[in-house]
Design a protein around this motif. Structure first.
Motif, short mmCIF file in Angstrom:
data_model
loop_
_atom_site.label_atom_id
_atom_site.label_comp_id
_atom_site.label_asym_id
_atom_site.label_seq_id
_atom_site.Cartn_x
_atom_site.Cartn_y
_atom_site.Cartn_z
N SER A 468 -16.30 3.59 -1.50
CA SER A 468 -14.97 2.96 -1.45
C SER A 468 -14.39 2.63 -2.83
CB SER A 468 -15.01 1.69 -0.57
OG SER A 468 -15.98 0.79 -1.05
N PRO A 469 -15.20 2.25 -3.83
CA PRO A 469 -14.60 2.02 -5.15
C PRO A 469 -13.91 3.24 -5.74
CG PRO A 469 -16.78 1.04 -5.05
CD PRO A 469 -16.63 1.89 -3.82
N VAL A 470 -14.26 4.44 -5.24
CA VAL A 470 -13.67 5.67 -5.77
C VAL A 470 -12.29 5.93 -5.19
CG1 VAL A 470 -13.97 8.17 -5.96
CG2 VAL A 470 -15.96 6.67 -6.14
N PHE A 471 -12.07 5.56 -3.91
CA PHE A 471 -10.81 5.92 -3.25
C PHE A 471 -9.96 4.74 -2.81
CE2 PHE A 471 -13.76 5.50 0.34
CZ PHE A 471 -13.01 4.80 1.26
N ALA A 472 -10.46 3.52 -2.90
CA ALA A 472 -9.72 2.37 -2.36
C ALA A 472 -8.37 2.18 -3.04
CB ALA A 472 -10.56 1.09 -2.49
N HIS A 473 -8.26 2.55 -4.32
CA HIS A 473 -7.00 2.36 -5.05
C HIS A 473 -5.89 3.24 -4.50
CE1 HIS A 473 -8.58 6.04 -6.78
NE2 HIS A 473 -7.38 6.29 -7.28
N ALA A 474 -6.26 4.30 -3.76
CA ALA A 474 -5.26 5.26 -3.27
C ALA A 474 -4.77 4.93 -1.86
CB ALA A 474 -5.85 6.66 -3.28
N ALA A 475 -5.32 3.88 -1.24
CA ALA A 475 -4.90 3.52 0.12
C ALA A 475 -3.46 3.01 0.09
CB ALA A 475 -5.82 2.45 0.68
N PRO A 476 -2.71 3.15 1.22
CA PRO A 476 -1.32 2.69 1.26
C PRO A 476 -1.17 1.23 0.86
CG PRO A 476 -1.84 3.98 3.21
CD PRO A 476 -3.12 3.78 2.48
N LYS A 477 -2.13 0.40 1.28
CA LYS A 477 -2.16 -1.00 0.86
C LYS A 477 -3.53 -1.25 0.23
CE LYS A 477 0.99 -2.90 4.33
NZ LYS A 477 1.15 -3.89 5.41
N ALA A 478 -3.56 -2.14 -0.71
CA ALA A 478 -4.83 -2.42 -1.37
C ALA A 478 -5.86 -2.89 -0.35
CB ALA A 478 -4.63 -3.50 -2.44
N LEU A 479 -7.02 -2.26 -0.37
CA LEU A 479 -8.10 -2.67 0.54
C LEU A 479 -8.79 -3.88 -0.08
CD1 LEU A 479 -9.51 0.82 1.53
CD2 LEU A 479 -7.75 -0.52 2.65
#
Length: 545
Positions: A468-479
């Motif tokens: 998740s640290p690799v892709f969380a920044h790309a989510a529509p809202k911050a995870l």
């Protein structure tokens, strides 16, 4: 399960049941000429034939002179009396290894179970120490410890009527496994203790993981988005990597790494003349010889494979990066030059160097199953897989196919790094497990909340938080709930002993409103409205208390 504690093994049983298929008998199998095999003995023979082919070199040597030279040199060196000694096996070492044995694992052909070994008295363990020390002194690995009884486990998603669709599981002597762990400790002390494994290899070594290697690539591509640098990556499909390791080549490379002579000759004895029989129902095939490869599942095999691939050529072309995780091999390259045809020449040169090394050391690569991605920044998903003027990359005179996305070490990367495909895949997997656990986690279930939470964390949350640290920044809202995990992840990366990982995360974080977002941005993201409301409510309750 209503009363058990969260540490109970039953939770692991639930997880295993979710992630594995129920046992289904092996159906009639197809032969190469499309005739069917129905009889149990014929099925056992067919599967044994498939494994025997899998554990041998599929194609003739690329460089016969090189093969002959290496085999002659290895034969000469191993015929000499070993000069150096290994650390002797102690009673405490054997006791520690015996305690770590998993009693649920099946015994080998000798019938000695791990549960029986755990019941050995001190005098019997002392006798075992004498046997192990004698084996090391004589560079000997008992033939009975190498005899394997093999069963077949169906590979998910593969047709059940093909012999190649079954993964061989070897049942080996438990005493032999203990001795292999002793050899592994001494090999690890030499290779890892002395820092001989190249830094690009993130597999099979302490403090390294798949997400960390993925992070290297994602950070490199993200940095290219900021500086208008074009980035291209190629992911190579290595065929049967562990099963086709060339034995003489492996022994040659162990000598090159200055592994103690006595340990090398013992390992050579371990690899030579290994046999197996395939068991189907109550029928066994004839004994078969394994001519190549390191045994899958053996504690020694990962280190041996790392040693075998440790001299992989680091790209001589400026700017080309190498990434390894076990047999997963990737090259990536970025250039600010606008002429794509020109900038890919150094990258093609690096691919050619790697191709020559693969063929020299009898490692087979499938160009058709390999993949190339041209990463390009864009808010909207581009219809083009690659720019029109981009030339094809080649390997073995075959084009490496350009793709829009590729699953690399469990993370689906797309050409724009939107991670939408990855998040959708993770979401569907989590929903699948949630549906299978509906009766256990639902409101009508009598399980305690604590136990429901344990099952959720083991079966569902692990799927959603992997890398998740690799892709969380790309989510529509911050995870926002992933920030704690991300903080730990980047704290470890920032002080990691591997310089390549440290370099990947040493940059100034951009403001959350910036167009180009990078993985560490998730640490500075403000919480979404729902999370903010929950935290506000918690603060009020805390103040009230």
């Amino acid at each position: 399960m209503e009363e058990i504690k969260p540490s109970h093994k039953a939770f692991w049983a639930v997880t295993k049941a979710l992630k594995t298929e129920e046992y289904t008998p092996i159906p009639p199998l197809k032969k190469p000429h499309n005739s069917m095999v129905i009889d149990d003995a014929e099925i056992a023979k067919s599967l044994a034939d498939s494994i025997e082919t899998q554990c041998s070199h599929a194609s003739p040597p690329h460089d016969i002179a090189h093969i002959s030279r290496i085999e002659e040199e290895v034969l000469q060196k191993t015929s000499l009396e070993p000069k150096d000694d290994l650390a002797p096996v102690s009673l405490s070492e054997v006791q520690t290894l015996v305690k770590s044995l998993n009693t649920r694992k099946a015994p080998g052909l000798d019938g000695i179970s791990k549960k029986a070994i755990k019941c050995f008295s001190i005098p019997l363990l002392s006798l075992l120490v004498v046997i192990f020390n004698a084996c090391i002194k004589k560079c000997y690995f008992r033939p009975a410890w190498k005899e394997a009884e093999v069963i077949g486990i169906h590979k998910p998603g593969k047709p059940r009527d093909l012999p190649a669709s079954y993964r061989p599981i070897s049942l080996l002597s438990s005493l032999g496994k203990l001795f292999k762990k002793i050899l592994k400790t001494r090999l690890s002390d030499h290779l890892l203790g002395k820092g001989l494994i190249i830094v690009e290899q993130f597999g099979f070594r302490p403090a390294h993981s798949c997400p960390q290697q993925v992070l290297r690539l994602v950070e490199y591509v993200s940095e290219g988005f900021e500086t208008e640098r074009s980035t291209v990556a190629v992911f190579f499909d290595v065929a049967k990597a562990f099963d086709r390791v060339w034995h003489a080549g492996l022994i040659y490379k162990l000598y090159s790494l200055q592994v103690p002579d006595r340990l090398i000759i013992t390992i050579q004895n371990y690899l030579a003349n290994r046999n197996f029989t395939f068991r189907h129902e109550r029928t066994h095939s004839t004994r078969r010889l394994i001519r190549a490869g390191v045994p899958q599942g053996s504690t020694l095999s990962p280190l041996l494979y790392s040693a075998y691939t440790n001299d992989v050529p680091r790209p001589s072309s400026s700017g080309v990066q190498l990434a390894l995780f076990a047999d997963d091999t990737a090259l990536f390259y970025g250039s600010r030059n606008r002429s794509t045809r020109f900038t890919l020449l150094p990258f093609q040169r690096a691919i050619d160097e790697l191709d020559q090394w693969f063929r020299k050391w009898r490692i087979e690569v499938n160009p058709d199953k390999s993949a190339a991605i041209q990463f390009k920044y864009g808010k909207i998903r581009s219809r083009l897989i690659v720019d029109k003027n981009t030339p094809n990359l080649k390997m073995l005179d075959a084009n490496i196919p350009w793709q829009r996305n590729y699953k690399y070490l469990g993370v689906t990367l797309d050409k724009n790094l939107h991670f939408r495909d990855h998040i959708e895949r993770v979401r569907n997997t989590a929903l699948f497990y949630k549906a299978r656990l509906g009766a256990v986690l639902g409101r009508k279930s009598k399980l305690s909340r604590r136990n429901k939470r344990t099952i959720y964390k083991m079966c569902i949350r692990t799927v959603m938080t992997y890398a998740s640290p690799v892709f969380a920044h790309a989510a529509p809202k911050a995870l926002h709930r992933l920030q704690d995990a991300s903080k730990r992840f980047f704290d470890i990366a920032g002080s990691h002993p591997n310089a390549l990982l440290r370099a990947a995360v040493e940059y100034q974080q951009l403001h959350p409103t910036h167009l180009i977002r990078r993985p560490r941005n998730v640490l500075t993201d403000p919480p979404d409205a729902f999370t903010a409301a929950v935290e506000s409510l918690n603060d009020v309750n805390y103040t009230h208390d």
